[in-house]
Write a protein that holds these residues in place. Sequence first.
Motif, PDB file in Angstrom:
ATOM      1  N   GLY A 249     -54.368 -24.566 115.891  1.00  5.65           N
ATOM      2  CA  GLY A 249     -53.068 -24.616 116.534  1.00  5.65           C
ATOM      3  C   GLY A 249     -52.969 -23.424 117.464  1.00  5.65           C
ATOM      4  O   GLY A 249     -53.837 -22.541 117.453  1.00  5.65           O
ATOM      5  N   PRO A 250     -51.929 -23.345 118.278  1.00  3.23           N
ATOM      6  CA  PRO A 250     -51.821 -22.209 119.201  1.00  3.23           C
ATOM      7  C   PRO A 250     -51.618 -20.888 118.467  1.00  3.23           C
ATOM      8  O   PRO A 250     -50.864 -20.805 117.508  1.00  3.23           O
ATOM      9  CB  PRO A 250     -50.619 -22.554 120.068  1.00  3.23           C
ATOM     10  CG  PRO A 250     -49.881 -23.617 119.344  1.00  3.23           C
ATOM     11  CD  PRO A 250     -50.829 -24.286 118.413  1.00  3.23           C
ATOM     12  N   VAL A 251     -52.331 -19.864 118.928  1.00  5.59           N
ATOM     13  CA  VAL A 251     -52.204 -18.500 118.422  1.00  5.59           C
ATOM     14  C   VAL A 251     -51.490 -17.701 119.509  1.00  5.59           C
ATOM     15  O   VAL A 251     -51.991 -17.606 120.640  1.00  5.59           O
ATOM     16  CB  VAL A 251     -53.597 -17.877 118.152  1.00  5.59           C
ATOM     17  CG1 VAL A 251     -53.469 -16.425 117.724  1.00  5.59           C
ATOM     18  CG2 VAL A 251     -54.370 -18.703 117.136  1.00  5.59           C
ATOM     19  N   SER A 252     -50.327 -17.145 119.192  1.00  7.95           N
ATOM     20  CA  SER A 252     -49.596 -16.345 120.174  1.00  7.95           C
ATOM     21  C   SER A 252     -50.389 -15.098 120.523  1.00  7.95           C
ATOM     22  O   SER A 252     -50.896 -14.411 119.638  1.00  7.95           O
ATOM     23  CB  SER A 252     -48.234 -15.920 119.627  1.00  7.95           C
ATOM     24  OG  SER A 252     -47.406 -17.035 119.509  1.00  7.95           O
ATOM     25  N   LEU A 253     -50.506 -14.820 121.811  1.00  8.55           N
ATOM     26  CA  LEU A 253     -51.144 -13.599 122.276  1.00  8.55           C
ATOM     27  C   LEU A 253     -50.043 -12.594 122.589  1.00  8.55           C
ATOM     28  O   LEU A 253     -49.088 -12.915 123.295  1.00  8.55           O
ATOM     29  CB  LEU A 253     -52.001 -13.880 123.515  1.00  8.55           C
ATOM     30  CG  LEU A 253     -53.142 -14.883 123.298  1.00  8.55           C
ATOM     31  CD1 LEU A 253     -53.875 -15.141 124.605  1.00  8.55           C
ATOM     32  CD2 LEU A 253     -54.108 -14.393 122.236  1.00  8.55           C
ATOM     33  N   ILE A 254     -50.200 -11.404 122.058  1.00 14.24           N
ATOM     34  CA  ILE A 254     -49.184 -10.372 122.181  1.00 14.24           C
ATOM     35  C   ILE A 254     -49.534  -9.455 123.353  1.00 14.24           C
ATOM     36  O   ILE A 254     -50.688  -9.078 123.530  1.00 14.24           O
ATOM     37  CB  ILE A 254     -49.136  -9.521 120.885  1.00 14.24           C
ATOM     38  CG1 ILE A 254     -48.965 -10.405 119.645  1.00 14.24           C
ATOM     39  CG2 ILE A 254     -48.043  -8.457 120.962  1.00 14.24           C
ATOM     40  CD1 ILE A 254     -47.740 -11.265 119.645  1.00 14.24           C
ATOM     41  N   GLY A 255     -48.542  -9.098 124.150  1.00  9.89           N
ATOM     42  CA  GLY A 255     -48.749  -8.158 125.245  1.00  9.89           C
ATOM     43  C   GLY A 255     -49.011  -6.769 124.695  1.00  9.89           C
ATOM     44  O   GLY A 255     -48.261  -6.281 123.861  1.00  9.89           O
ATOM     45  N   MET A 256     -50.120  -6.141 125.140  1.00 12.64           N
ATOM     46  CA  MET A 256     -50.477  -4.800 124.662  1.00 12.64           C
ATOM     47  C   MET A 256     -51.288  -4.070 125.711  1.00 12.64           C
ATOM     48  O   MET A 256     -52.324  -4.543 126.141  1.00 12.64           O
ATOM     49  CB  MET A 256     -51.238  -4.877 123.330  1.00 12.64           C
ATOM     50  CG  MET A 256     -52.368  -5.890 123.272  1.00 12.64           C
ATOM     51  SD  MET A 256     -53.211  -5.973 121.688  1.00 12.64           S
ATOM     52  CE  MET A 256     -52.166  -7.106 120.795  1.00 12.64           C
ATOM     53  N   GLU A 257     -50.775  -2.922 126.160  1.00  9.63           N
ATOM     54  CA  GLU A 257     -51.490  -2.032 127.068  1.00  9.63           C
ATOM     55  C   GLU A 257     -52.091  -2.753 128.282  1.00  9.63           C
ATOM     56  O   GLU A 257     -53.242  -2.550 128.632  1.00  9.63           O
ATOM     57  CB  GLU A 257     -52.578  -1.274 126.311  1.00  9.63           C
ATOM     58  CG  GLU A 257     -52.033  -0.377 125.227  1.00  9.63           C
ATOM     59  CD  GLU A 257     -53.123   0.360 124.478  1.00  9.63           C
ATOM     60  OE1 GLU A 257     -54.261   0.422 124.942  1.00  9.63           O
ATOM     61  OE2 GLU A 257     -52.804   0.884 123.398  1.00  9.63           O
ATOM     62  N   GLY A 258     -51.336  -3.627 128.915  1.00  2.00           N
ATOM     63  CA  GLY A 258     -51.800  -4.284 130.133  1.00  2.00           C
ATOM     64  C   GLY A 258     -52.537  -5.585 129.928  1.00  2.00           C
ATOM     65  O   GLY A 258     -52.912  -6.248 130.886  1.00  2.00           O
ATOM     66  N   HIS A 259     -52.775  -5.967 128.682  1.00  2.97           N
ATOM     67  CA  HIS A 259     -53.435  -7.246 128.424  1.00  2.97           C
ATOM     68  C   HIS A 259     -52.687  -7.977 127.316  1.00  2.97           C
ATOM     69  O   HIS A 259     -51.742  -7.461 126.742  1.00  2.97           O
ATOM     70  CB  HIS A 259     -54.902  -7.036 128.045  1.00  2.97           C
ATOM     71  CG  HIS A 259     -55.124  -6.492 126.671  1.00  2.97           C
ATOM     72  ND1 HIS A 259     -55.068  -5.140 126.373  1.00  2.97           N
ATOM     73  CD2 HIS A 259     -55.401  -7.112 125.506  1.00  2.97           C
ATOM     74  CE1 HIS A 259     -55.306  -4.965 125.086  1.00  2.97           C
ATOM     75  NE2 HIS A 259     -55.509  -6.143 124.526  1.00  2.97           N
ATOM     76  N   PHE A 260     -53.112  -9.184 127.043  1.00  3.31           N
ATOM     77  CA  PHE A 260     -52.569  -9.971 125.940  1.00  3.31           C
ATOM     78  C   PHE A 260     -53.694 -10.139 124.932  1.00  3.31           C
ATOM     79  O   PHE A 260     -54.855 -10.327 125.316  1.00  3.31           O
ATOM     80  CB  PHE A 260     -52.121 -11.346 126.434  1.00  3.31           C
ATOM     81  CG  PHE A 260     -50.952 -11.296 127.385  1.00  3.31           C
ATOM     82  CD1 PHE A 260     -49.659 -11.523 126.942  1.00  3.31           C
ATOM     83  CD2 PHE A 260     -51.146 -11.018 128.729  1.00  3.31           C
ATOM     84  CE1 PHE A 260     -48.586 -11.473 127.820  1.00  3.31           C
ATOM     85  CE2 PHE A 260     -50.089 -10.964 129.618  1.00  3.31           C
ATOM     86  CZ  PHE A 260     -48.802 -11.195 129.163  1.00  3.31           C
ATOM     87  N   GLY A 261     -53.385 -10.099 123.643  1.00  5.54           N
ATOM     88  CA  GLY A 261     -54.453 -10.212 122.672  1.00  5.54           C
ATOM     89  C   GLY A 261     -53.978 -10.623 121.300  1.00  5.54           C
ATOM     90  O   GLY A 261     -52.783 -10.619 120.994  1.00  5.54           O
ATOM     91  N   ALA A 262     -54.967 -10.976 120.460  1.00  3.81           N
ATOM     92  CA  ALA A 262     -54.718 -11.329 119.060  1.00  3.81           C
ATOM     93  C   ALA A 262     -56.024 -11.217 118.288  1.00  3.81           C
ATOM     94  O   ALA A 262     -57.109 -11.414 118.845  1.00  3.81           O
ATOM     95  CB  ALA A 262     -54.171 -12.749 118.946  1.00  3.81           C
ATOM     96  N   ASP A 263     -55.898 -10.903 117.011  1.00  3.60           N
ATOM     97  CA  ASP A 263     -57.049 -10.933 116.120  1.00  3.60           C
ATOM     98  C   ASP A 263     -57.192 -12.362 115.619  1.00  3.60           C
ATOM     99  O   ASP A 263     -56.209 -12.986 115.205  1.00  3.60           O
ATOM    100  CB  ASP A 263     -56.843  -9.975 114.947  1.00  3.60           C
ATOM    101  CG  ASP A 263     -56.786  -8.523 115.392  1.00  3.60           C
ATOM    102  OD1 ASP A 263     -57.307  -8.213 116.483  1.00  3.60           O
ATOM    103  OD2 ASP A 263     -56.224  -7.702 114.649  1.00  3.60           O
TER     104      ASP A 263
END
Length: 172
Positions: A126-140
């Motif tokens: 399913g979709p994994v939300s990517l979080i805005g962090m230090e100029g990029h979006f990411g997730a573990d």
Amino acid sequence: MKNKLSLLFAFLFVAAMPLGLMAMSHEDMDHQGHQSMNPKMEEHGANDQPMHEMAGHEEMAMLGFKVEDGVKASAHLNDIGEAMAKMGMKETHHFMIFFEDADSGDLIPTGSAALKIKNPDGTESGPVSLIGMEGHFGADIVLPEKGEYELTVGSKLPDGKTRQFEFKHQLN
């Protein structure tokens, strides 16, 4: 009544401390030096340390660049499995994506993004939300098996347009 309220606040403060410490250690482990992943950020005085020497970054893979409707996306995948396992967590990789204006090269650090993962066996997450962090979006994320993964990022950036970027990665 005032004593009970003070006790309640003290209890909540003490109970929340482990969560704050865990978040701080996660921030130190996962996001140290991420500025150096993006060439545009290096121009603004970010860390010049080579990717393979960054603390906490075992293996960084560049997934490539994609341009869609005036936005350039560059995606990276960082193997964090060993560090996460030491903390009893199942996540194996940190996925990050940078968005920038394709013409000017200016970073687009706000908006929303989500990741869908197609595993080598063909199953999709399913979709994994990517979080805005230090100029990029990411997730573990968890990439549990060897093989080719399809990573699809859907985004809605400040211009209001939705875009989709697809990347592939072979996990050996």
